[in-house]
Design an enzyme around this catalytic site. Structure first.
Site, PDB file in Angstrom:
ATOM      1  N   HIS A  53       7.477  19.838   6.352  1.00  0.00           N
ATOM      2  CA  HIS A  53       6.048  20.085   6.590  1.00  0.00           C
ATOM      3  C   HIS A  53       5.299  18.765   6.715  1.00  0.00           C
ATOM      4  O   HIS A  53       5.525  17.844   5.939  1.00  0.00           O
ATOM      5  CB  HIS A  53       5.440  20.882   5.437  1.00  0.00           C
ATOM      6  N   TYR A  95      -3.474  25.830  -0.396  1.00  0.00           N
ATOM      7  CA  TYR A  95      -4.024  25.728  -1.756  1.00  0.00           C
ATOM      8  C   TYR A  95      -5.451  26.267  -1.696  1.00  0.00           C
ATOM      9  O   TYR A  95      -6.296  25.675  -1.011  1.00  0.00           O
ATOM     10  CB  TYR A  95      -4.051  24.272  -2.221  1.00  0.00           C
ATOM     11  N   PRO A 102       1.636  22.008 -12.304  1.00  0.00           N
ATOM     12  CA  PRO A 102       2.367  22.066 -11.036  1.00  0.00           C
ATOM     13  C   PRO A 102       1.531  21.851  -9.763  1.00  0.00           C
ATOM     14  O   PRO A 102       2.102  21.710  -8.686  1.00  0.00           O
ATOM     15  CB  PRO A 102       2.969  23.479 -11.040  1.00  0.00           C
ATOM     16  N   LYS A 158       4.687  17.612  -8.480  1.00  0.00           N
ATOM     17  CA  LYS A 158       5.262  16.315  -8.822  1.00  0.00           C
ATOM     18  C   LYS A 158       6.434  16.367  -9.817  1.00  0.00           C
ATOM     19  O   LYS A 158       7.193  15.395  -9.924  1.00  0.00           O
ATOM     20  CB  LYS A 158       4.171  15.403  -9.430  1.00  0.00           C
ATOM     21  N   TYR A 189       0.367  12.908  -2.462  1.00  0.00           N
ATOM     22  CA  TYR A 189       1.091  14.178  -2.313  1.00  0.00           C
ATOM     23  C   TYR A 189       2.490  13.951  -1.733  1.00  0.00           C
ATOM     24  O   TYR A 189       3.469  14.511  -2.227  1.00  0.00           O
ATOM     25  CB  TYR A 189       0.289  15.149  -1.435  1.00  0.00           C
TER      26      TYR A 189
END
Ligand code: FAD
Ligand code: DHB
Length: 396
Positions: A72, A205, A297, A301, A389
């Site tokens: 992704h 998200y 979460p 990570k 990220y």
């Protein structure tokens, strides 16, 4: 038994460490409390950072991940009924994430260990650590445990404590030398695995006034979804219909997209915690992964940090056996903690921004909305989110 490194725990940290050490010619024996099947089937993380993918490929373990993993290049943030894309690859000079379940990584590692005839004890009970602090010439480190009714002892030079947050390793360090930092969040995640083909190209998200929701996936036919819930949420109150209805509400958007529904294969509640134990070394014991630190979460990570720790530890142990030089081992804790604290901050930041909480005042609510607007409209802010990220590069 005698080995160079005794490894406690067959999660991603312990299994990858044993594999990396084997490639450096360092012997290890692995001791795990659960069964092999349990380790292979435990559904947990799904997002691999670029550096984790590189580490797995460099270790010669990447064939199935390259075939089955989903690469992704961005993620979406959904709030105020609008979807906003963060172009991670564009903002980080070409880095990406790969969606590949943690249990698949664990399976690949156990298969590789089998292929090399690696010594592993599953279903060990009463694991205890000894001789950690002393001079190894007189007071040798030792791991003791029961296996199939027989008491076993492994004499070693070093012990790697890779036994997760609830393991014995961290608690074998005297409280007087360990400093811990902790934050427990007033919410948790209800996670499901569903038999539904993903109908969004990337992870979503979502910040909604009823709570956070996350749309993720595992394969072209399986989706993984999470809903913010109470830490003591009673799963029996969540029928499949109620879960889908709540997900649809929290993902509402002007474009009309809704997560595709399917049979729910698994449900579970994950508590949210930030935790760091310092230092990550005591004498001959080195802590790695969740044994030393936990992140909520939201930043994806946890497993990536476990991989980063054992990358550092395997290089330090290799240098010790190759050249007799302990400089890298001595620096292990401080080297890892730098990355750990960056990930702690990022995970806390993502969690805070995306989860409304009953404790939030109207002022705090407005700050969270301002932060969401900022990371989706300012290139500088989006770049900062993206570089954290996808994961910061490893030191050379
Ligand atoms: P663990 O995986 O916990 O392994 C420790 C092992 O030690 C276990 O096998 C355990 O059985 C064993 N053990 C425990 N006690 C003993 C003992 N006394 N003796 C011997 N063995 C023992 N991370 C990400 O990077 N990305 C994500 O997307 C992500 N999503 C997550 C989603 C969920 C729902 C959860 C729960 C976690 C998620 N994480 C994520 C976190 C990630 O799963 C963990 O950080 C990761 O498992 C840490 O690996 P580890 O090897 O350090 O510990
Ligand atoms: C998944 C888990 C996470 O914690 C996250 O931030 C993204 C994805 C997952 O399980 O797919």
């Amino acid at each position: 038994m005698r080995t160079q490194v005794a490894i406690v725990g067959a999660g991603p940290a312990g299994l990858l460490l044993s594999h990396l050490l084997r490639r450096e010619g360092v012997d290890s024996i692995l001791v795990e409390a659960q069964s092999r099947q349990y380790c292979e089937q435990r559904i947990r993380a799904g997002v691999l950072e670029q550096g984790t993918v590189d580490t797995i490929n460099e270790a010669g373990l990447g064939a199935r991940m390259q075939r089955e993993g989903l690469v992704h290049h961005g993620i979406e943030l959904l709030f105020g009924r609008n979807r906003h894309r963060i172009d991670m690859t564009g903002l980080t000079g070409g880095r990406a994430i790969t969606i590949y379940g943690q249990h698949e990584v664990v399976r690949d590692l156990i298969d590789a260990a089998d292929a090399h005839g690696h010594h592993m004890f599953f279903e060990a009970s009463g694991v205890s650590l000894h001789g950690l602090a002393g001079d190894a010439q007189r007071d040798r480190p030792e791991v003791r445990f029961m296996h199939q009714g027989v008491e076993q002892r492994i004499e070693c030079d070093y012990i790697a404590g890779c036994d997760g947050f609830h393991g014995v390793s961290r608690n074998s360090i005297p409280a007087s030398v360990l400093r811990t930092y902790e934050r427990v969040y007033p919410f948790a995640w209800l996670g499901i695995l569903a038999e539904a083909a993903p109908n969004a190209a990337e992870l979503v998200y979502a910040h909604h006034e009823r709570g956070f929701a996350l749309y993720s996936m595992r394969s072209p036919s399986i989706t993984r979804l999470y809903l913010q819930c109470a830490p003591d949420e009673d799963l029996s109150q969540w029928s499949d219909d109620r879960i889908w209805s709540e997900l649809k509400t929290r993902f509402e958007n002007d474009g009309g997209w809704q997560p595709a529904e399917g049979a729910i294969l698994q449900k579970g509640v994950t508590p949210m915690r930030s935790f760091v134990a310092e230092p990550m070394q005591y004498g001959r014991l080195f802590l790695a992964g969740d044994a030393a630190h936990i992140v909520p979460p939201t930043g994806a990570k946890g497993m990536n940090l476990a991989v980063a720790d054992v990358r550092v530890l395997s290089q330090a142990l290799a240098a010790r056996y190759r050249d007799g030089c302990t400089d890298l081992l001595d620096a292990y804790s401080s080297t890892c903690l730098e990355r750990v604290w960056r990930a702690e901050h990022f995970s806390w930041f993502m969690t805070n921004m995306l989860h409304p909480s009953a404790d939030d005042t109207p002022f705090v609510n407005r700050l969270k909305m301002s932060e969401l607007n900022y990371v989706t409209t300012s290139e500088a802010a989006a770049r900062s989110l993206a570089e954290n990220y996808v994961g910061l590069p490893f030191a050379a």
